[in-house]
Every structure is written in structure tokens, then in C-alpha cells.
Design a protein around this motif. Structure first.
Motif, PDB file in Angstrom:
ATOM      1  N   LEU B  48       0.845  -1.196   0.000  1.00  0.00           N
ATOM      2  CA  LEU B  48       0.000   0.000   0.000  1.00  0.00           C
ATOM      3  C   LEU B  48       0.878   1.243   0.000  1.00  0.00           C
ATOM      4  O   LEU B  48       0.669   2.176  -0.787  1.00  0.00           O
ATOM      5  CB  LEU B  48      -0.903  -0.002   1.238  1.00  0.00           C
ATOM      6  N   LEU B  49       1.864   1.224   0.879  1.00  0.00           N
ATOM      7  CA  LEU B  49       2.771   2.360   1.005  1.00  0.00           C
ATOM      8  C   LEU B  49       3.462   2.654  -0.314  1.00  0.00           C
ATOM      9  O   LEU B  49       3.507   3.808  -0.772  1.00  0.00           O
ATOM     10  CB  LEU B  49       3.800   2.039   2.095  1.00  0.00           C
ATOM     11  N   SER B  50       3.983   1.639  -0.934  1.00  0.00           N
ATOM     12  CA  SER B  50       4.736   1.878  -2.167  1.00  0.00           C
ATOM     13  C   SER B  50       3.803   2.197  -3.324  1.00  0.00           C
ATOM     14  O   SER B  50       4.162   2.960  -4.233  1.00  0.00           O
ATOM     15  CB  SER B  50       5.619   0.667  -2.496  1.00  0.00           C
ATOM     16  N   LEU B  51       2.597   1.634  -3.275  1.00  0.00           N
ATOM     17  CA  LEU B  51       1.614   1.978  -4.306  1.00  0.00           C
ATOM     18  C   LEU B  51       1.270   3.456  -4.224  1.00  0.00           C
ATOM     19  O   LEU B  51       1.217   4.158  -5.239  1.00  0.00           O
ATOM     20  CB  LEU B  51       0.344   1.141  -4.123  1.00  0.00           C
ATOM     21  N   ILE B  52       1.036   3.931  -3.024  1.00  0.00           N
ATOM     22  CA  ILE B  52       0.677   5.334  -2.837  1.00  0.00           C
ATOM     23  C   ILE B  52       1.851   6.232  -3.197  1.00  0.00           C
ATOM     24  O   ILE B  52       1.704   7.237  -3.899  1.00  0.00           O
ATOM     25  CB  ILE B  52       0.232   5.585  -1.384  1.00  0.00           C
ATOM     26  N   ALA B  53       3.038   5.864  -2.710  1.00  0.00           N
ATOM     27  CA  ALA B  53       4.222   6.696  -2.943  1.00  0.00           C
ATOM     28  C   ALA B  53       4.544   6.811  -4.432  1.00  0.00           C
ATOM     29  O   ALA B  53       4.949   7.873  -4.907  1.00  0.00           O
ATOM     30  CB  ALA B  53       5.421   6.124  -2.187  1.00  0.00           C
ATOM     31  N   SER B  54       4.349   5.728  -5.152  1.00  0.00           N
ATOM     32  CA  SER B  54       4.744   5.733  -6.564  1.00  0.00           C
ATOM     33  C   SER B  54       3.602   6.154  -7.472  1.00  0.00           C
ATOM     34  O   SER B  54       3.753   6.171  -8.685  1.00  0.00           O
ATOM     35  CB  SER B  54       5.234   4.338  -6.971  1.00  0.00           C
ATOM     36  N   HIS B  55       2.476   6.482  -6.874  1.00  0.00           N
ATOM     37  CA  HIS B  55       1.305   6.855  -7.668  1.00  0.00           C
ATOM     38  C   HIS B  55       1.410   8.303  -8.151  1.00  0.00           C
ATOM     39  O   HIS B  55       2.179   9.094  -7.592  1.00  0.00           O
ATOM     40  CB  HIS B  55       0.034   6.670  -6.825  1.00  0.00           C
ATOM     41  N   GLN B  56       0.665   8.573  -9.172  1.00  0.00           N
ATOM     42  CA  GLN B  56       0.547   9.933  -9.717  1.00  0.00           C
ATOM     43  C   GLN B  56       0.384  10.970  -8.596  1.00  0.00           C
ATOM     44  O   GLN B  56      -0.489  10.836  -7.745  1.00  0.00           O
ATOM     45  CB  GLN B  56      -0.697   9.951 -10.609  1.00  0.00           C
ATOM     46  N   ASP B  57       1.268  11.999  -8.599  1.00  0.00           N
ATOM     47  CA  ASP B  57       1.182  13.094  -7.640  1.00  0.00           C
ATOM     48  C   ASP B  57       1.398  12.644  -6.192  1.00  0.00           C
ATOM     49  O   ASP B  57       1.094  13.373  -5.256  1.00  0.00           O
ATOM     50  CB  ASP B  57      -0.184  13.794  -7.726  1.00  0.00           C
ATOM     51  N   GLY B  58       1.891  11.429  -6.031  1.00  0.00           N
ATOM     52  CA  GLY B  58       2.190  10.964  -4.673  1.00  0.00           C
ATOM     53  C   GLY B  58       0.981  10.681  -3.825  1.00  0.00           C
ATOM     54  O   GLY B  58       1.093  10.540  -2.610  1.00  0.00           O
ATOM     55  N   GLU B  59      -0.165  10.629  -4.452  1.00  0.00           N
ATOM     56  CA  GLU B  59      -1.358  10.299  -3.680  1.00  0.00           C
ATOM     57  C   GLU B  59      -2.193   9.300  -4.457  1.00  0.00           C
ATOM     58  O   GLU B  59      -2.115   9.212  -5.679  1.00  0.00           O
ATOM     59  CB  GLU B  59      -2.179  11.545  -3.366  1.00  0.00           C
ATOM     60  N   ALA B  60      -3.002   8.549  -3.708  1.00  0.00           N
ATOM     61  CA  ALA B  60      -3.815   7.533  -4.365  1.00  0.00           C
ATOM     62  C   ALA B  60      -5.184   7.462  -3.712  1.00  0.00           C
ATOM     63  O   ALA B  60      -5.327   7.645  -2.503  1.00  0.00           O
ATOM     64  CB  ALA B  60      -3.127   6.182  -4.295  1.00  0.00           C
ATOM     65  N   CYS B  61      -6.182   7.196  -4.548  1.00  0.00           N
ATOM     66  CA  CYS B  61      -7.545   7.032  -4.083  1.00  0.00           C
ATOM     67  C   CYS B  61      -7.725   5.592  -3.605  1.00  0.00           C
ATOM     68  O   CYS B  61      -7.136   4.667  -4.154  1.00  0.00           O
ATOM     69  CB  CYS B  61      -8.512   7.322  -5.218  1.00  0.00           C
ATOM     70  N   VAL B  62      -8.539   5.454  -2.574  1.00  0.00           N
ATOM     71  CA  VAL B  62      -8.773   4.119  -2.028  1.00  0.00           C
ATOM     72  C   VAL B  62      -9.299   3.185  -3.107  1.00  0.00           C
ATOM     73  O   VAL B  62      -8.961   2.001  -3.148  1.00  0.00           O
ATOM     74  CB  VAL B  62      -9.754   4.185  -0.854  1.00  0.00           C
ATOM     75  N   CYS B  63     -10.098   3.727  -3.999  1.00  0.00           N
ATOM     76  CA  CYS B  63     -10.689   2.897  -5.043  1.00  0.00           C
ATOM     77  C   CYS B  63      -9.616   2.218  -5.881  1.00  0.00           C
ATOM     78  O   CYS B  63      -9.752   1.056  -6.264  1.00  0.00           O
ATOM     79  CB  CYS B  63     -11.603   3.743  -5.917  1.00  0.00           C
ATOM     80  N   ASP B  64      -8.515   2.963  -6.137  1.00  0.00           N
ATOM     81  CA  ASP B  64      -7.414   2.370  -6.886  1.00  0.00           C
ATOM     82  C   ASP B  64      -6.758   1.251  -6.085  1.00  0.00           C
ATOM     83  O   ASP B  64      -6.375   0.215  -6.624  1.00  0.00           O
ATOM     84  CB  ASP B  64      -6.355   3.432  -7.201  1.00  0.00           C
ATOM     85  N   LEU B  65      -6.610   1.495  -4.791  1.00  0.00           N
ATOM     86  CA  LEU B  65      -5.868   0.558  -3.942  1.00  0.00           C
ATOM     87  C   LEU B  65      -6.614  -0.758  -3.778  1.00  0.00           C
ATOM     88  O   LEU B  65      -6.025  -1.836  -3.804  1.00  0.00           O
ATOM     89  CB  LEU B  65      -5.608   1.202  -2.576  1.00  0.00           C
ATOM     90  N   ASN B  66      -7.920  -0.652  -3.608  1.00  0.00           N
ATOM     91  CA  ASN B  66      -8.711  -1.871  -3.431  1.00  0.00           C
ATOM     92  C   ASN B  66      -8.484  -2.854  -4.575  1.00  0.00           C
ATOM     93  O   ASN B  66      -8.348  -4.057  -4.348  1.00  0.00           O
ATOM     94  CB  ASN B  66     -10.202  -1.524  -3.356  1.00  0.00           C
ATOM     95  N   ASP B  67      -8.420  -2.308  -5.784  1.00  0.00           N
ATOM     96  CA  ASP B  67      -8.317  -3.177  -6.953  1.00  0.00           C
ATOM     97  C   ASP B  67      -6.984  -3.902  -7.030  1.00  0.00           C
ATOM     98  O   ASP B  67      -6.868  -4.922  -7.707  1.00  0.00           O
ATOM     99  CB  ASP B  67      -8.517  -2.355  -8.231  1.00  0.00           C
ATOM    100  N   ALA B  68      -5.973  -3.357  -6.332  1.00  0.00           N
ATOM    101  CA  ALA B  68      -4.634  -3.936  -6.454  1.00  0.00           C
ATOM    102  C   ALA B  68      -4.451  -5.179  -5.587  1.00  0.00           C
ATOM    103  O   ALA B  68      -3.429  -5.855  -5.665  1.00  0.00           O
ATOM    104  CB  ALA B  68      -3.581  -2.888  -6.091  1.00  0.00           C
ATOM    105  N   PHE B  69      -5.449  -5.480  -4.770  1.00  0.00           N
ATOM    106  CA  PHE B  69      -5.308  -6.605  -3.849  1.00  0.00           C
ATOM    107  C   PHE B  69      -6.468  -7.587  -3.980  1.00  0.00           C
ATOM    108  O   PHE B  69      -7.561  -7.218  -4.425  1.00  0.00           O
ATOM    109  CB  PHE B  69      -5.241  -6.101  -2.398  1.00  0.00           C
ATOM    110  N   ASP B  70      -6.176  -8.781  -3.544  1.00  0.00           N
ATOM    111  CA  ASP B  70      -7.196  -9.812  -3.538  1.00  0.00           C
ATOM    112  C   ASP B  70      -7.845  -9.881  -2.160  1.00  0.00           C
ATOM    113  O   ASP B  70      -8.121 -10.958  -1.641  1.00  0.00           O
ATOM    114  CB  ASP B  70      -6.551 -11.165  -3.871  1.00  0.00           C
ATOM    115  N   LEU B  71      -8.077  -8.712  -1.590  1.00  0.00           N
ATOM    116  CA  LEU B  71      -8.606  -8.669  -0.228  1.00  0.00           C
ATOM    117  C   LEU B  71      -9.900  -7.868  -0.221  1.00  0.00           C
ATOM    118  O   LEU B  71     -10.155  -7.069  -1.118  1.00  0.00           O
ATOM    119  CB  LEU B  71      -7.593  -8.010   0.715  1.00  0.00           C
ATOM    120  N   SER B  72     -10.684  -8.078   0.808  1.00  0.00           N
ATOM    121  CA  SER B  72     -11.964  -7.371   0.904  1.00  0.00           C
ATOM    122  C   SER B  72     -11.726  -5.878   1.144  1.00  0.00           C
ATOM    123  O   SER B  72     -10.680  -5.475   1.642  1.00  0.00           O
ATOM    124  CB  SER B  72     -12.794  -7.952   2.040  1.00  0.00           C
TER     125      SER B  72
END
Lengths: 119, 119
Positions: B48-72
DNA sequence: ACCAGATATTGACCTCTGTCAATATCGATC
DNA sequence: GATCGATATTGACAGAGGTCAATATCTGGT
């Protein structure tokens, strides 16, 4: 100078590529690095680490470490094993005593990995 | 420029003094830093940390993050809260979406604290 | 060989933590 | 204001982890 891939610590294998900022860690990479962080993510083990690092010659005898805590000897031994298994500490037995020292390379890789995020 | 003592994150309050090598951490200091390390000492949260850090503008929407994992979705939300509570992430609500970004200062302090041991 | 001291291992206990399903909350839009 | 989609909270469960008492293992000296 450079080690064979098979000799790399888990963190080295990840840190060699790029800091966490540039590209998202893969699930596999994350599973390699997390245990090392877990190892130092405990108050007792953090103090053990800094006690050893700041000790004379960069190494410390278990006997010294036991006295610094209000915990049983097996508990300290358990924490030292955690740090050793994670590759954060090295150990050497000299006579009856066992000396632990910090594995600077392992910690350095961690710092490198996190350093990317930091700035 | 420099904050009041009361505004310092737990790690800042410790890192300001000296890296872990020079002097052993006190029990109190260790109890302040450990939770921050615990927060990032998990494979999912590291990603999560690296996804957010490396994301556009250094920020990420939760909606993007949810999709990156096989978790609820609640599980991801739980992990984000862990990171937020530890001071590693900042959050901002914009409309329906919540954006997380990495708190570079907090991570930088961690690196500074561990950096002393590393070299 | 035996003993004493240093460290490690085992087994048990209790707490903490990651996960999910179900539900709640909040904001935008119709 | 009713509804829908985005995120958070709650409650429950299984597994991981910190601690200790008891015991084992190793090493040096007697």
C-alpha cells in the motif's frame, strides 16, 4: 565484492532494484521485506538492537543484554533469535559466551528501501 | 519551521536526538518508535505504502488501492487506518473519494533513526 | 567424570492481529 | 429526500506472537 544472487539477504534482493517510491513493490518483494521489519518492530528488540550497536566494539554478550531488561532469560534469547533469523544480527560463540553484533548491510538495505519514500 | 514539542510525531521526538548506534534507546523511546515500524511491517501495508508513494502526484484514491489486492474492501480500509494512525499516511477527503499520501517526514525520521545503525 | 554457569529449546498461556461478512456513514445525484 | 456508490466501523474467528517456568545443551574448570 558483489555476492551471488543466492547469497543475498531477502532485503538485499529487493533493495538492489529501486526504492519503494519509484515502482510499487510486488507481492513477492513485500513478503520478503516484511519479516525483517517485523523483526525490529518490537520495543524489546529495538532496544536490543541499539544496545548491541552502541556497545563496545559493536558487539555485546548475551549476559550483558539480559541484565538490561526486566524479562526472563528465555524471553531475551527468543528475541535475539528473532533478530538473528531475520538476518539483522550476527552471532559468534566464544567459550561459554555468545556475542551478537548488528548486520549493518541488512539494515542498510532496509534504509535504502525506505529512503526512497522518505524524500 | 521547527514544530512545538507537542506536534512532533513519536518518531520525530526520538530521531531528533541521535541514531540508534550512539546511545541505547530508552524503554520509552522504543515504545514510541516500535508502533510505527509495526505499521509498515506487513506485506499488504508495505505494498500500500509503495503503491501510494509511486502513484501519480504521490497520492492515491482508495478505489485504486482496493483493486490492487485480492482482499476485501474492509480489510484494505483497516490497513490504511493502521498506517494513518501510525502517522505514516495522510488522508484527505475530496467528494466521495478519499486520497491517501505518504507522510515523508515520518518515514524520513525512521530512516534517520535506523541509518545510524546501518553504516 | 562431575559440576556450575551461560544460553537455547519446549510447552503452555494469553493477548494481539489479519481477515471477512454484515452494517453503518457520508456525499453526490436524480 | 430517496437512492446509489465509496469508504469506514463492528463483531467474530483463526492464527501469530510475547512471555514465563521447566528443561535441555553446551563449555570450562575442579
Amino acid at each position: 565484492m558483489s555476492k551471488s544472487v543466492l547469497e543475498l539477504t531477502p532485503v538485499e534482493a529487493v533493495a538492489c532494484c529501486s526504492p519503494v517510491t519509484r515502482e510499487p513493490l510486488s507481492a513477492e518483494q513485500a513478503h520478503q521485506v516484511a519479516p525483517v521489519l517485523k523483526a525490529i518492530a518490537d520495543p524489546v528488540r529495538l532496544r536490543l538492537l541499539s544496545l548491541i550497536a552502541s556497545h563496545q566494539d559493536g558487539e555485546a554478550c548475551v549476559c550483558d543484554l539480559n541484565d538490561a531488561f526486566d524479562l526472563s532469560q528465555p524471553t531475551i534469547s527468543h528475541h535475539l533469535k528473532q533478530l538473528f533469523d531475520a538476518g539483522v544480527l550476527g552471532r559468534e560463540k566464544r567459550g561459554v559466551w555468545v556475542y551478537y553484533r548488528v548486520n549493518s548491510a541488512a539494515l542498510g538495505d532496509l534504509v535504502a528501501l525506505l529512503g526512497g519514500v522518505a524524500r
